[in-house]
Motif scaffolding. Structure first.
Motif, short mmCIF file in Angstrom:
data_model
loop_
_atom_site.label_atom_id
_atom_site.label_comp_id
_atom_site.label_asym_id
_atom_site.label_seq_id
_atom_site.Cartn_x
_atom_site.Cartn_y
_atom_site.Cartn_z
N THR A 55 0.99 -1.22 -0.07
CA THR A 55 0.07 -0.13 -0.02
C THR A 55 0.95 1.25 0.01
OG1 THR A 55 -1.62 -0.99 1.12
CG2 THR A 55 -1.78 1.14 1.10
N THR A 56 2.07 1.29 0.92
CA THR A 56 2.73 2.33 0.87
C THR A 56 3.40 2.76 -0.60
OG1 THR A 56 3.39 1.96 3.01
CG2 THR A 56 4.74 3.38 1.85
N LEU A 57 4.00 1.48 -1.06
CA LEU A 57 4.66 1.35 -2.54
C LEU A 57 3.53 2.25 -3.43
CD1 LEU A 57 6.67 -1.61 -2.76
CD2 LEU A 57 7.59 0.68 -2.08
N ARG A 58 2.31 1.75 -3.30
CA ARG A 58 1.50 2.20 -4.29
C ARG A 58 1.14 3.56 -4.01
NH1 ARG A 58 -1.30 -1.39 -7.51
NH2 ARG A 58 -0.75 -3.54 -7.15
N MET A 59 1.12 4.23 -2.89
CA MET A 59 0.94 5.63 -2.69
C MET A 59 1.94 6.34 -3.18
SD MET A 59 -1.07 6.15 1.06
CE MET A 59 -0.20 4.77 1.99
N LEU A 60 3.26 5.92 -3.10
CA LEU A 60 4.44 6.51 -3.43
C LEU A 60 4.35 6.68 -4.95
CD1 LEU A 60 7.43 5.07 -1.64
CD2 LEU A 60 7.26 7.43 -2.09
N LEU A 61 3.72 5.75 -5.59
CA LEU A 61 3.40 5.90 -7.32
C LEU A 61 2.11 6.51 -7.75
CD1 LEU A 61 4.82 2.36 -8.03
CD2 LEU A 61 6.11 4.52 -8.43
N ASN A 62 1.37 7.03 -6.52
CA ASN A 62 0.03 7.38 -6.94
C ASN A 62 -1.07 6.63 -7.32
OD1 ASN A 62 1.88 10.42 -7.28
ND2 ASN A 62 -0.04 10.55 -6.07
N LEU A 63 -0.94 5.41 -7.22
CA LEU A 63 -1.76 4.25 -7.45
C LEU A 63 -2.91 4.42 -6.58
CD1 LEU A 63 0.64 1.63 -8.66
CD2 LEU A 63 -0.82 3.24 -10.33
N VAL A 64 -2.58 4.66 -5.13
CA VAL A 64 -3.52 4.71 -4.13
C VAL A 64 -3.27 6.08 -3.54
CG1 VAL A 64 -3.97 3.93 -1.94
CG2 VAL A 64 -3.30 2.37 -3.75
N THR A 65 -4.54 6.77 -3.35
CA THR A 65 -4.49 8.15 -2.71
C THR A 65 -4.47 8.06 -1.36
OG1 THR A 65 -6.03 8.66 -4.64
CG2 THR A 65 -5.94 10.33 -2.68
N PRO A 66 -3.42 8.72 -0.62
CA PRO A 66 -3.30 8.79 0.83
C PRO A 66 -4.63 9.51 1.43
CG PRO A 66 -1.31 9.68 -0.21
CD PRO A 66 -2.44 9.43 -1.29
N THR A 67 -4.74 8.89 2.72
CA THR A 67 -6.07 9.43 3.69
C THR A 67 -5.37 10.87 4.11
OG1 THR A 67 -6.91 7.18 4.12
CG2 THR A 67 -7.46 9.08 5.37
N ALA A 68 -3.90 10.71 4.30
CA ALA A 68 -3.16 11.86 4.99
C ALA A 68 -1.67 11.61 4.76
CB ALA A 68 -3.68 11.72 6.66
N GLY A 69 -1.14 12.61 4.84
CA GLY A 69 0.38 12.76 4.75
C GLY A 69 0.92 12.81 3.31
N THR A 70 2.11 12.86 3.03
CA THR A 70 2.54 12.75 1.93
C THR A 70 3.73 11.96 1.22
OG1 THR A 70 4.57 14.60 2.72
CG2 THR A 70 2.42 15.50 1.90
N ALA A 71 4.04 11.61 -0.02
CA ALA A 71 5.02 10.58 -0.33
C ALA A 71 5.57 11.39 -1.58
CB ALA A 71 4.51 9.33 -0.60
N THR A 72 6.83 11.76 -1.45
CA THR A 72 7.49 12.68 -2.44
C THR A 72 8.83 11.67 -3.11
OG1 THR A 72 8.77 13.89 -1.30
CG2 THR A 72 6.48 14.66 -1.85
N ILE A 73 9.31 11.99 -4.31
CA ILE A 73 10.30 11.45 -4.93
C ILE A 73 11.11 12.59 -5.38
CG2 ILE A 73 11.14 9.72 -6.54
CD1 ILE A 73 8.32 8.32 -6.38
N GLY A 74 12.39 12.89 -5.04
CA GLY A 74 13.00 14.29 -5.52
C GLY A 74 12.18 15.36 -5.08
#
Length: 312
Positions: A55-74
């Protein structure tokens, strides 16, 4: 190998997860999770089944929308990256392709869709050692070959960041060794490599850093040796002697805890090996073995995640 130049932000390749949370109805799959993955290193992403890794990896790839928080690459969300295939490569499951399409044609289709030069397909196949199988149909590929094809597809854009979920699944020992060398070489080039896996002994050989989660929460993160070293108090002493009862009595004076194993050895907690040796000498006990058993990544993982069931 890539024609385009990544943006300065994406070029850094740092992955930052901050306060990431995902709730499905009454299930909190990921719970206020924060960690950082640095470029130039292989980071193992570890956790029991249901811990929230995928689920975390999918949120990093914007395949799943987080309920809260952020996940960024660069410094940017994946969805905000310009031409993301040139910045991030990901394999979340074994490669899937039309069963009658050859490996090379599968990659060429992806190249065409992503605006990449056709020769990248040949280069990527060579990179993962699949050139001899380039013209074989996908339906004839083993699971290990499909894993390699998936990695080839992820590498088409020559990305700065590579994210893999269980990449060693289906690989034989030679394939696992190849995977280890391949990923470590990418990290040595300054790329960011994030790998989720259940093969803890392999992760100890492969990873520079680990992020361990359980029930959607962070349990421990840091360099592998530091994480293992943090459990140094778990080290115990293995002793073998024909005078076990006498040694147990002698160690009792040092407040040591002793367990007897099925093969006749003694496992001693609470004291170190020199103390055991001195106690044996004072009691005139003959020793056939005296070794310190230090924790490995598997032992540390099991201790850190024991009893932390997925949140429901």
């Amino acid at each position: 190998m890539s024609d385009g130049q990544p943006s300065p932000a994406a070029a850094s390749g740092q992955i930052v997860v901050s306060g990431l949370t995902k709730v499905y109805r009454n299930v909190r799959a990921v719970d206020n999770l924060s960690f950082t993955v640095e470029p130039g290193r292989v980071t193992g992403f570890l956790g029991p089944n249901g811990a929230g890794k995928t689920t975390t990896l999918r949120m990093l790839l914007n395949l799943v929308t987080p309920t809260a928080g952020t996940a960024t690459i660069g410094g940017r969300r994946y969805a905000d990256l310009t031409d993301p295939v040139r910045h991030v490569g990901a394999v979340l499951e074994a490669s899937s392709a039309h069963k009658s399409r050859t490996g090379i044609n599968h990659l060429r289709v992806i190249c065409a869709a992503a605006g990449l030069p056709k020769q990248r397909a040949d280069e990527a196949l060579e990179l993962v050692g699949l050139t001899p199988a380039a013209k074989r149909k996908f339906k004839g590929y083993s699971l290990g070959m499909r894993q390699r094809l998936g990695i080839a597809a992820a590498m088409l854009g020559d990305p700065q960041v590579l994210m893999l979920d269980e990449p060693a699944n289906g690989l034989d020992p030679e394939g696992i060794r190849w995977m280890r060398g391949f990923l470590r070489n990418l990290a040595a080039q300054g790329r960011t490599v994030l790998v989720s896996s259940h093969l803890l002994s392999e992760m100890q050989l492969l990873a520079d850093d680990v992020v361990i989660i359980a029930a959607g929460r962070l349990v421990r993160q840091g360099p592998v040796e530091t994480v293992i070293g943090s459990m140094a108090e778990s080290a115990r002493v293995r002793v073998r002697t024909p005078q076990a009862d006498e040694l147990v009595a002698a160690l009792g004076e040092h407040d040591a805890q002793v367990q007897r194993t099925e093969d006749g050895a003694l496992l001693v907690d609470g004291v170190d090996a020199p103390t055991v040796g001195r106690a044996a000498l004072a009691a005139k006990v003959e020793l056939h073995e005296l070794t310190t058993e230090r924790p490995d990544l598997e032992g540390v993982f099991l201790e850190l995640t024991s009893g932390k069931a997925a949140i429901r």
